[in-house]
Design a protein around this motif. Structure first.
Motif, PDB file in Angstrom:
ATOM      1  N   ASP A 245      -5.851  16.330   5.760  1.00 20.67           N
ATOM      2  CA  ASP A 245      -7.156  16.975   5.905  1.00 20.67           C
ATOM      3  C   ASP A 245      -8.210  16.186   5.128  1.00 20.67           C
ATOM      4  O   ASP A 245      -7.915  15.628   4.063  1.00 20.67           O
ATOM      5  N   GLU A 246      -9.433  16.178   5.639  1.00 21.87           N
ATOM      6  CA  GLU A 246     -10.496  15.462   4.938  1.00 21.87           C
ATOM      7  C   GLU A 246     -10.886  16.177   3.647  1.00 21.87           C
ATOM      8  O   GLU A 246     -11.029  17.397   3.618  1.00 21.87           O
ATOM      9  N   LYS A 247     -11.074  15.389   2.587  1.00 20.91           N
ATOM     10  CA  LYS A 247     -11.554  15.925   1.308  1.00 20.91           C
ATOM     11  C   LYS A 247     -13.036  15.634   1.104  1.00 20.91           C
ATOM     12  O   LYS A 247     -13.768  16.436   0.538  1.00 20.91           O
ATOM     13  N   GLY A 248     -13.495  14.444   1.551  1.00 20.32           N
ATOM     14  CA  GLY A 248     -14.898  14.089   1.368  1.00 20.32           C
ATOM     15  C   GLY A 248     -15.144  12.651   1.770  1.00 20.32           C
ATOM     16  O   GLY A 248     -14.326  12.029   2.444  1.00 20.32           O
ATOM     17  N   TYR A 249     -16.291  12.128   1.321  1.00 16.40           N
ATOM     18  CA  TYR A 249     -16.599  10.734   1.633  1.00 16.40           C
ATOM     19  C   TYR A 249     -17.541  10.137   0.591  1.00 16.40           C
ATOM     20  O   TYR A 249     -18.219  10.842  -0.153  1.00 16.40           O
ATOM     21  N   PHE A 250     -17.540   8.798   0.544  1.00 16.29           N
ATOM     22  CA  PHE A 250     -18.462   8.035  -0.299  1.00 16.29           C
ATOM     23  C   PHE A 250     -19.631   7.565   0.561  1.00 16.29           C
ATOM     24  O   PHE A 250     -19.425   7.082   1.678  1.00 16.29           O
ATOM     25  N   PHE A 251     -20.844   7.667   0.019  1.00 17.28           N
ATOM     26  CA  PHE A 251     -21.976   7.019   0.666  1.00 17.28           C
ATOM     27  C   PHE A 251     -21.876   5.514   0.410  1.00 17.28           C
ATOM     28  O   PHE A 251     -20.915   5.047  -0.185  1.00 17.28           O
ATOM     29  N   PHE A 252     -22.894   4.764   0.818  1.00 12.26           N
ATOM     30  CA  PHE A 252     -22.819   3.308   0.834  1.00 12.26           C
ATOM     31  C   PHE A 252     -22.262   2.696  -0.447  1.00 12.26           C
ATOM     32  O   PHE A 252     -22.635   3.077  -1.552  1.00 12.26           O
ATOM     33  N   GLY A 253     -21.380   1.708  -0.275  1.00  9.43           N
ATOM     34  CA  GLY A 253     -20.828   0.956  -1.392  1.00  9.43           C
ATOM     35  C   GLY A 253     -19.313   0.988  -1.400  1.00  9.43           C
ATOM     36  O   GLY A 253     -18.686   1.724  -0.646  1.00  9.43           O
ATOM     37  N   GLY A 254     -18.708   0.180  -2.256  1.00  9.03           N
ATOM     38  CA  GLY A 254     -17.263   0.206  -2.410  1.00  9.03           C
ATOM     39  C   GLY A 254     -16.916   1.036  -3.635  1.00  9.03           C
ATOM     40  O   GLY A 254     -17.653   1.037  -4.610  1.00  9.03           O
ATOM     41  N   SER A 255     -15.814   1.742  -3.595  1.00  4.76           N
ATOM     42  CA  SER A 255     -15.445   2.545  -4.757  1.00  4.76           C
ATOM     43  C   SER A 255     -13.941   2.711  -4.825  1.00  4.76           C
ATOM     44  O   SER A 255     -13.198   1.952  -4.208  1.00  4.76           O
ATOM     45  N   SER A 256     -13.490   3.721  -5.578  1.00  7.42           N
ATOM     46  CA  SER A 256     -12.051   3.918  -5.778  1.00  7.42           C
ATOM     47  C   SER A 256     -11.689   5.393  -5.807  1.00  7.42           C
ATOM     48  O   SER A 256     -12.484   6.237  -6.224  1.00  7.42           O
ATOM     49  N   CYS A 257     -10.462   5.666  -5.375  1.00  2.00           N
ATOM     50  CA  CYS A 257      -9.827   6.959  -5.602  1.00  2.00           C
ATOM     51  C   CYS A 257      -8.734   6.724  -6.639  1.00  2.00           C
ATOM     52  O   CYS A 257      -7.922   5.800  -6.491  1.00  2.00           O
ATOM     53  N   VAL A 258      -8.738   7.518  -7.696  1.00  2.00           N
ATOM     54  CA  VAL A 258      -7.726   7.413  -8.744  1.00  2.00           C
ATOM     55  C   VAL A 258      -6.940   8.720  -8.759  1.00  2.00           C
ATOM     56  O   VAL A 258      -7.534   9.800  -8.827  1.00  2.00           O
ATOM     57  N   LEU A 259      -5.613   8.623  -8.693  1.00  4.30           N
ATOM     58  CA  LEU A 259      -4.758   9.799  -8.678  1.00  4.30           C
ATOM     59  C   LEU A 259      -3.757   9.721  -9.822  1.00  4.30           C
ATOM     60  O   LEU A 259      -3.247   8.640 -10.140  1.00  4.30           O
ATOM     61  N   PHE A 260      -3.473  10.865 -10.434  1.00  4.01           N
ATOM     62  CA  PHE A 260      -2.451  10.958 -11.469  1.00  4.01           C
ATOM     63  C   PHE A 260      -1.361  11.912 -10.991  1.00  4.01           C
ATOM     64  O   PHE A 260      -1.651  12.982 -10.437  1.00  4.01           O
ATOM     65  N   PHE A 261      -0.102  11.509 -11.233  1.00  8.19           N
ATOM     66  CA  PHE A 261       1.050  12.326 -10.850  1.00  8.19           C
ATOM     67  C   PHE A 261       1.871  12.626 -12.092  1.00  8.19           C
ATOM     68  O   PHE A 261       1.976  11.798 -12.997  1.00  8.19           O
ATOM     69  N   GLN A 262       2.466  13.807 -12.118  1.00  8.43           N
ATOM     70  CA  GLN A 262       3.290  14.189 -13.253  1.00  8.43           C
ATOM     71  C   GLN A 262       4.595  13.387 -13.268  1.00  8.43           C
ATOM     72  O   GLN A 262       5.046  12.879 -12.227  1.00  8.43           O
ATOM     73  N   LYS A 263       5.181  13.283 -14.431  1.00 13.80           N
ATOM     74  CA  LYS A 263       6.389  12.485 -14.620  1.00 13.80           C
ATOM     75  C   LYS A 263       7.529  12.992 -13.740  1.00 13.80           C
ATOM     76  O   LYS A 263       7.757  14.195 -13.620  1.00 13.80           O
ATOM     77  N   ASN A 264       8.238  12.051 -13.114  1.00 13.92           N
ATOM     78  CA  ASN A 264       9.442  12.329 -12.321  1.00 13.92           C
ATOM     79  C   ASN A 264       9.201  13.268 -11.142  1.00 13.92           C
ATOM     80  O   ASN A 264      10.066  14.069 -10.782  1.00 13.92           O
ATOM     81  N   LYS A 265       8.036  13.152 -10.528  1.00 16.64           N
ATOM     82  CA  LYS A 265       7.732  13.980  -9.360  1.00 16.64           C
ATOM     83  C   LYS A 265       7.720  13.184  -8.055  1.00 16.64           C
ATOM     84  O   LYS A 265       7.946  13.742  -6.988  1.00 16.64           O
ATOM     85  N   VAL A 266       7.421  11.875  -8.145  1.00  8.67           N
ATOM     86  CA  VAL A 266       7.286  11.062  -6.942  1.00  8.67           C
ATOM     87  C   VAL A 266       8.038   9.747  -7.094  1.00  8.67           C
ATOM     88  O   VAL A 266       8.007   9.121  -8.152  1.00  8.67           O
ATOM     89  N   SER A 267       8.745   9.352  -6.018  1.00 10.79           N
ATOM     90  CA  SER A 267       9.320   8.008  -5.934  1.00 10.79           C
ATOM     91  C   SER A 267       8.424   7.194  -5.006  1.00 10.79           C
ATOM     92  O   SER A 267       8.367   7.476  -3.800  1.00 10.79           O
ATOM     93  N   PHE A 268       7.708   6.228  -5.557  1.00 15.10           N
ATOM     94  CA  PHE A 268       6.801   5.431  -4.742  1.00 15.10           C
ATOM     95  C   PHE A 268       7.565   4.318  -4.030  1.00 15.10           C
ATOM     96  O   PHE A 268       8.612   3.853  -4.497  1.00 15.10           O
ATOM     97  N   ASP A 269       7.050   3.898  -2.892  1.00 13.15           N
ATOM     98  CA  ASP A 269       7.716   2.888  -2.086  1.00 13.15           C
ATOM     99  C   ASP A 269       7.901   1.596  -2.871  1.00 13.15           C
ATOM    100  O   ASP A 269       7.013   1.170  -3.628  1.00 13.15           O
ATOM    101  N   LYS A 270       9.062   0.981  -2.665  1.00 14.89           N
ATOM    102  CA  LYS A 270       9.476  -0.182  -3.452  1.00 14.89           C
ATOM    103  C   LYS A 270       8.491  -1.336  -3.345  1.00 14.89           C
ATOM    104  O   LYS A 270       8.186  -1.992  -4.347  1.00 14.89           O
ATOM    105  N   ASP A 271       7.979  -1.609  -2.152  1.00 17.86           N
ATOM    106  CA  ASP A 271       7.084  -2.767  -1.995  1.00 17.86           C
ATOM    107  C   ASP A 271       5.787  -2.586  -2.775  1.00 17.86           C
ATOM    108  O   ASP A 271       5.279  -3.532  -3.384  1.00 17.86           O
TER     109      ASP A 271
END
Length: 299
Positions: A250-276
């Motif tokens: 689902d859409e959360k929002g958008y950035f107006f003109f320019g480049g930017s970043s999304c930063v996410l924090f996850f709790q310890k031992n909750k996610v196994s991220f893809d090896k690559d």
């Protein structure tokens, strides 16, 4: 002065590609030349410059910039709901919506997906970033969140950074099903989030304007979702309804003109991220991902 090229891996093909960011020479001057400190601190990081440029990109005359930008960056307009001639300004083009089905959302309740198109870095331990970015400066989740109690939940957790370049699709989405809270605005500066700037001072993430919200999920625990303002990012617009249950993609929002970043924090031992992604990140190399693409799974 020599500068490392901004290399990244195109995940779909495995190719190593080189990014040529807009204003590359100016960014190098600002962040690596002693003479660049004055304009950086007096003008570039301040809100009025970003506001001014954002207004210019909202004017009708900016329409003329769209087609040359599309052609120069090989943007696939077949994905866009609107045709080039239907946009009312460059900013209208910049926040374009995609056609249904343009991004496939990976199935499975235990599958975590990318919330945006961009170049991703994942560090399972925040201290690992010191090899590439921190340069001796402290970066703490508490300072980032400006909330001591909330920060305690994420001790030993994972940080994920998705950097959106100006050529990317600039709407951001939810990475998992869950209940989403209010968005909290933390005011700040408008430093660039280009790799040239970040490698010089990773702390811009604690110093820039940002919005923070918490997604409570069944499979992945609590996830902090944050959108970062930056130089020439005219604004962050949240389009979701707070305190509701949302679906992955689902859409959360958008950035107006320019480049930017999304930063996410996850709790310890909750996610196994893809090896690559983890292997590339361990070498300080970003991986190009697309919204809805699988990036990990629940532990």
């Amino acid at each position: 002065m020599n500068f490392d090229k901004i290399n990244y891996i195109e995940r779909k093909t495995g190719e190593i590609k080189t990014e040529n960011p807009p204003g590359e020479g100016f960014l190098k001057f600002l962040y690596y030349n002693p003479l660049g400190k004055l304009p950086l601190n007096l003008v570039v990081r301040k809100k009025f410059l970003t506001d001014y440029y954002g207004k210019k990109m909202a004017e009708k005359s900016s329409i003329a910039k769209i087609k040359p930008f599309v052609d120069a960056n090989y943007i696939n307009m077949d994905e866009s709901k609107k045709r080039i001639e239907d946009f009312t300004s460059f900013n209208d083009f910049f926040i374009r919506e995609l056609k249904e089905g343009a991004r496939e959302i990976a199935n499975g309740e235990d599958i975590l997906v990318s919330p945006a198109d961009g170049k991703i870095l994942v560090f399972e331990n925040l201290q690992e970033t010191s090899k590439f970015f921190l340069k001796g400066d402290d970066f703490t989740i508490e300072e980032f969140l400006m909330d001591k109690e909330e920060a305690k939940k994420f001790i030993g957790g994972t940080i994920m950074i998705i950097r959106l370049a100006p050529v990317d699709y600039h709407r951001f989405h939810f990475p998992a099903d869950g209940e989403i809270g209010e968005s909290k605005l933390i005011d700040g500066y408008y430093y660039s989030v280009s790799p040239y700037a970040i490698k010089k001072n990773f702390r811009v993430y604690c110093e820039n304007k940002r919005e923070i919200s918490i997604l409570k999920t069944e499979r992945f625990g609590e996830i902090i979702l944050s959108e970062i303002g930056a130089t020439m990012v005219g604004g962050i617009k949240q389009t979701y309804k707070p305190n509701t249950f949302i679906k992955k993609g689902d859409e959360k929002g958008y950035f107006f003109f320019g480049g930017s970043s999304c930063v996410l924090f996850f709790q310890k031992n909750k996610v196994s991220f893809d090896k690559d992604i983890l292997e590339n990140s361990s070498r300080g190399i970003e991986t190009k991902v697309y919204m809805g693409e699988k990036i990990g799974k629940a532990k």
